[in-house]
Design a protein around this motif. Sequence first.
Motif, PDB file in Angstrom:
ATOM      1  N   MET A   1      69.657  11.983  40.261  1.00  0.00           N
ATOM      2  CA  MET A   1      69.026  11.239  41.345  1.00  0.00           C
ATOM      3  C   MET A   1      68.791  12.201  42.502  1.00  0.00           C
ATOM      4  O   MET A   1      69.596  13.082  42.757  1.00  0.00           O
ATOM      5  CB  MET A   1      69.921  10.072  41.769  1.00  0.00           C
ATOM      6  N   ASP A   2      67.706  12.014  43.199  1.00  0.00           N
ATOM      7  CA  ASP A   2      67.347  12.833  44.347  1.00  0.00           C
ATOM      8  C   ASP A   2      68.492  12.846  45.370  1.00  0.00           C
ATOM      9  O   ASP A   2      69.033  11.789  45.709  1.00  0.00           O
ATOM     10  CB  ASP A   2      66.080  12.242  44.972  1.00  0.00           C
ATOM     11  N   PRO A   3      68.869  14.014  45.876  1.00  0.00           N
ATOM     12  CA  PRO A   3      69.975  14.103  46.833  1.00  0.00           C
ATOM     13  C   PRO A   3      69.761  13.276  48.100  1.00  0.00           C
ATOM     14  O   PRO A   3      70.726  12.772  48.688  1.00  0.00           O
ATOM     15  CB  PRO A   3      70.062  15.586  47.169  1.00  0.00           C
ATOM     16  N   VAL A   4      68.530  13.119  48.526  1.00  0.00           N
ATOM     17  CA  VAL A   4      68.267  12.302  49.718  1.00  0.00           C
ATOM     18  C   VAL A   4      68.595  10.838  49.421  1.00  0.00           C
ATOM     19  O   VAL A   4      69.184  10.138  50.251  1.00  0.00           O
ATOM     20  CB  VAL A   4      66.817  12.471  50.212  1.00  0.00           C
ATOM     21  N   LEU A   5      68.244  10.368  48.231  1.00  0.00           N
ATOM     22  CA  LEU A   5      68.575   8.992  47.853  1.00  0.00           C
ATOM     23  C   LEU A   5      70.082   8.799  47.753  1.00  0.00           C
ATOM     24  O   LEU A   5      70.614   7.774  48.185  1.00  0.00           O
ATOM     25  CB  LEU A   5      67.915   8.629  46.526  1.00  0.00           C
ATOM     26  N   VAL A   6      70.760   9.784  47.198  1.00  0.00           N
ATOM     27  CA  VAL A   6      72.224   9.716  47.097  1.00  0.00           C
ATOM     28  C   VAL A   6      72.836   9.630  48.494  1.00  0.00           C
ATOM     29  O   VAL A   6      73.674   8.772  48.771  1.00  0.00           O
ATOM     30  CB  VAL A   6      72.770  10.939  46.322  1.00  0.00           C
ATOM     31  N   ALA A   7      72.398  10.510  49.374  1.00  0.00           N
ATOM     32  CA  ALA A   7      72.942  10.523  50.734  1.00  0.00           C
ATOM     33  C   ALA A   7      72.579   9.247  51.488  1.00  0.00           C
ATOM     34  O   ALA A   7      73.419   8.683  52.204  1.00  0.00           O
ATOM     35  CB  ALA A   7      72.421  11.746  51.489  1.00  0.00           C
ATOM     36  N   ALA A   8      71.356   8.784  51.336  1.00  0.00           N
ATOM     37  CA  ALA A   8      70.921   7.587  52.058  1.00  0.00           C
ATOM     38  C   ALA A   8      71.691   6.351  51.611  1.00  0.00           C
ATOM     39  O   ALA A   8      72.110   5.536  52.441  1.00  0.00           O
ATOM     40  CB  ALA A   8      69.424   7.378  51.890  1.00  0.00           C
ATOM     41  N   GLY A   9      71.895   6.194  50.303  1.00  0.00           N
ATOM     42  CA  GLY A   9      72.670   5.056  49.818  1.00  0.00           C
ATOM     43  C   GLY A   9      74.093   5.072  50.353  1.00  0.00           C
ATOM     44  O   GLY A   9      74.640   4.048  50.765  1.00  0.00           O
ATOM     45  N   THR A  10      74.687   6.257  50.363  1.00  0.00           N
ATOM     46  CA  THR A  10      76.041   6.414  50.895  1.00  0.00           C
ATOM     47  C   THR A  10      76.066   6.120  52.386  1.00  0.00           C
ATOM     48  O   THR A  10      76.962   5.434  52.887  1.00  0.00           O
ATOM     49  CB  THR A  10      76.548   7.848  50.627  1.00  0.00           C
ATOM     50  N   VAL A  29      65.769  -1.945  57.086  1.00  0.00           N
ATOM     51  CA  VAL A  29      64.826  -3.051  56.842  1.00  0.00           C
ATOM     52  C   VAL A  29      63.404  -2.589  57.147  1.00  0.00           C
ATOM     53  O   VAL A  29      62.451  -2.960  56.453  1.00  0.00           O
ATOM     54  CB  VAL A  29      65.211  -4.296  57.672  1.00  0.00           C
ATOM     55  N   GLY A  30      63.261  -1.735  58.144  1.00  0.00           N
ATOM     56  CA  GLY A  30      61.952  -1.194  58.487  1.00  0.00           C
ATOM     57  C   GLY A  30      61.296  -0.454  57.332  1.00  0.00           C
ATOM     58  O   GLY A  30      60.066  -0.451  57.211  1.00  0.00           O
ATOM     59  N   LEU A  31      62.099   0.181  56.475  1.00  0.00           N
ATOM     60  CA  LEU A  31      61.531   0.850  55.299  1.00  0.00           C
ATOM     61  C   LEU A  31      60.826  -0.157  54.397  1.00  0.00           C
ATOM     62  O   LEU A  31      59.718   0.092  53.928  1.00  0.00           O
ATOM     63  CB  LEU A  31      62.636   1.566  54.511  1.00  0.00           C
ATOM     64  N   TRP A  32      61.459  -1.291  54.170  1.00  0.00           N
ATOM     65  CA  TRP A  32      60.836  -2.322  53.327  1.00  0.00           C
ATOM     66  C   TRP A  32      59.602  -2.908  54.022  1.00  0.00           C
ATOM     67  O   TRP A  32      58.613  -3.194  53.369  1.00  0.00           O
ATOM     68  CB  TRP A  32      61.852  -3.421  52.997  1.00  0.00           C
ATOM     69  N   ASP A  79      64.438   2.512  43.907  1.00  0.00           N
ATOM     70  CA  ASP A  79      63.367   1.631  43.455  1.00  0.00           C
ATOM     71  C   ASP A  79      62.281   1.487  44.517  1.00  0.00           C
ATOM     72  O   ASP A  79      61.091   1.461  44.195  1.00  0.00           O
ATOM     73  CB  ASP A  79      63.921   0.263  43.073  1.00  0.00           C
ATOM     74  N   LEU A  80      62.679   1.405  45.774  1.00  0.00           N
ATOM     75  CA  LEU A  80      61.708   1.291  46.859  1.00  0.00           C
ATOM     76  C   LEU A  80      60.812   2.525  46.918  1.00  0.00           C
ATOM     77  O   LEU A  80      59.586   2.406  47.002  1.00  0.00           O
ATOM     78  CB  LEU A  80      62.429   1.097  48.202  1.00  0.00           C
ATOM     79  N   VAL A  81      61.413   3.699  46.834  1.00  0.00           N
ATOM     80  CA  VAL A  81      60.633   4.945  46.898  1.00  0.00           C
ATOM     81  C   VAL A  81      59.776   5.121  45.649  1.00  0.00           C
ATOM     82  O   VAL A  81      58.667   5.641  45.731  1.00  0.00           O
ATOM     83  CB  VAL A  81      61.564   6.157  47.146  1.00  0.00           C
ATOM     84  N   ARG A  82      60.247   4.658  44.519  1.00  0.00           N
ATOM     85  CA  ARG A  82      59.416   4.728  43.300  1.00  0.00           C
ATOM     86  C   ARG A  82      58.177   3.854  43.429  1.00  0.00           C
ATOM     87  O   ARG A  82      57.108   4.210  42.960  1.00  0.00           O
ATOM     88  CB  ARG A  82      60.211   4.307  42.073  1.00  0.00           C
ATOM     89  N   ARG A  83      58.339   2.676  44.048  1.00  0.00           N
ATOM     90  CA  ARG A  83      57.183   1.784  44.236  1.00  0.00           C
ATOM     91  C   ARG A  83      56.214   2.342  45.268  1.00  0.00           C
ATOM     92  O   ARG A  83      55.009   2.096  45.190  1.00  0.00           O
ATOM     93  CB  ARG A  83      57.650   0.395  44.672  1.00  0.00           C
ATOM     94  N   ASP A  84      56.749   3.063  46.260  1.00  0.00           N
ATOM     95  CA  ASP A  84      55.906   3.620  47.316  1.00  0.00           C
ATOM     96  C   ASP A  84      56.414   5.024  47.663  1.00  0.00           C
ATOM     97  O   ASP A  84      57.197   5.194  48.597  1.00  0.00           O
ATOM     98  CB  ASP A  84      55.935   2.711  48.549  1.00  0.00           C
ATOM     99  N   PRO A  85      55.983   6.040  46.885  1.00  0.00           N
ATOM    100  CA  PRO A  85      56.484   7.409  47.089  1.00  0.00           C
ATOM    101  C   PRO A  85      56.264   7.951  48.502  1.00  0.00           C
ATOM    102  O   PRO A  85      56.999   8.832  48.944  1.00  0.00           O
ATOM    103  CB  PRO A  85      55.705   8.225  46.060  1.00  0.00           C
ATOM    104  N   ALA A  86      55.291   7.418  49.221  1.00  0.00           N
ATOM    105  CA  ALA A  86      55.054   7.879  50.589  1.00  0.00           C
ATOM    106  C   ALA A  86      56.246   7.575  51.499  1.00  0.00           C
ATOM    107  O   ALA A  86      56.393   8.189  52.559  1.00  0.00           O
ATOM    108  CB  ALA A  86      53.789   7.234  51.151  1.00  0.00           C
ATOM    109  N   LEU A  87      57.106   6.648  51.094  1.00  0.00           N
ATOM    110  CA  LEU A  87      58.276   6.300  51.901  1.00  0.00           C
ATOM    111  C   LEU A  87      59.387   7.343  51.836  1.00  0.00           C
ATOM    112  O   LEU A  87      60.336   7.268  52.613  1.00  0.00           O
ATOM    113  CB  LEU A  87      58.844   4.943  51.473  1.00  0.00           C
ATOM    114  N   ALA A  88      59.280   8.307  50.949  1.00  0.00           N
ATOM    115  CA  ALA A  88      60.328   9.328  50.839  1.00  0.00           C
ATOM    116  C   ALA A  88      60.526  10.058  52.163  1.00  0.00           C
ATOM    117  O   ALA A  88      61.660  10.299  52.581  1.00  0.00           O
ATOM    118  CB  ALA A  88      59.992  10.306  49.720  1.00  0.00           C
ATOM    119  N   ALA A  89      59.436  10.399  52.832  1.00  0.00           N
ATOM    120  CA  ALA A  89      59.549  11.086  54.126  1.00  0.00           C
ATOM    121  C   ALA A  89      60.161  10.170  55.178  1.00  0.00           C
ATOM    122  O   ALA A  89      60.973  10.612  55.997  1.00  0.00           O
ATOM    123  CB  ALA A  89      58.177  11.578  54.586  1.00  0.00           C
TER     124      ALA A  89
END
Length: 138
Positions: A1-10, A29-32, A79-89
């Motif tokens: 899993m992407d390290p940013v996703l790991v860190a963000a979930g934590t 919530v703003g991300l969604w 899952d959110l970033v997979r649906r909208d990859p532009a949200l990664a940044a």
Amino acid sequence: MDPVLVAAGTAVVGAMATDAWQQARAAVVGLWRRAGSAEAETVEDELAQVRVQVLAARADQDDDTEQVLVSVWRLRLRDLVRRDPALAADLRRVLDEELLPALDAPDRERTRAVLMNATASGHGRVYQSAGDQHINES
């Protein structure tokens, strides 16, 4: 899993136990909302419910429950970033500007994402480590 996703979930779960939770929750919530997802309201409610679980887990020193919740939020963010990859940044910005500053020092250090990149050409070798590394070459 992407390290940013790991860190963000934590960091999302860690921030639930802080006084800065309201601002961190609004950022998550703003991300969604930026994704245009109809789930934004549901996510907001789920975060409130999970916060109760995190606070109870910390009061009971129940690390297992907290780790399960961390895993759930890592998957939700993935899952959110997979649906909208532009949200990664945006996720990286939320992590750096909202979530990490909300954490106390020990949680912040545990949460930091390790991002490494290396390139070798020809017969070159690259060794990277986020901890101890021992290399024995004959």
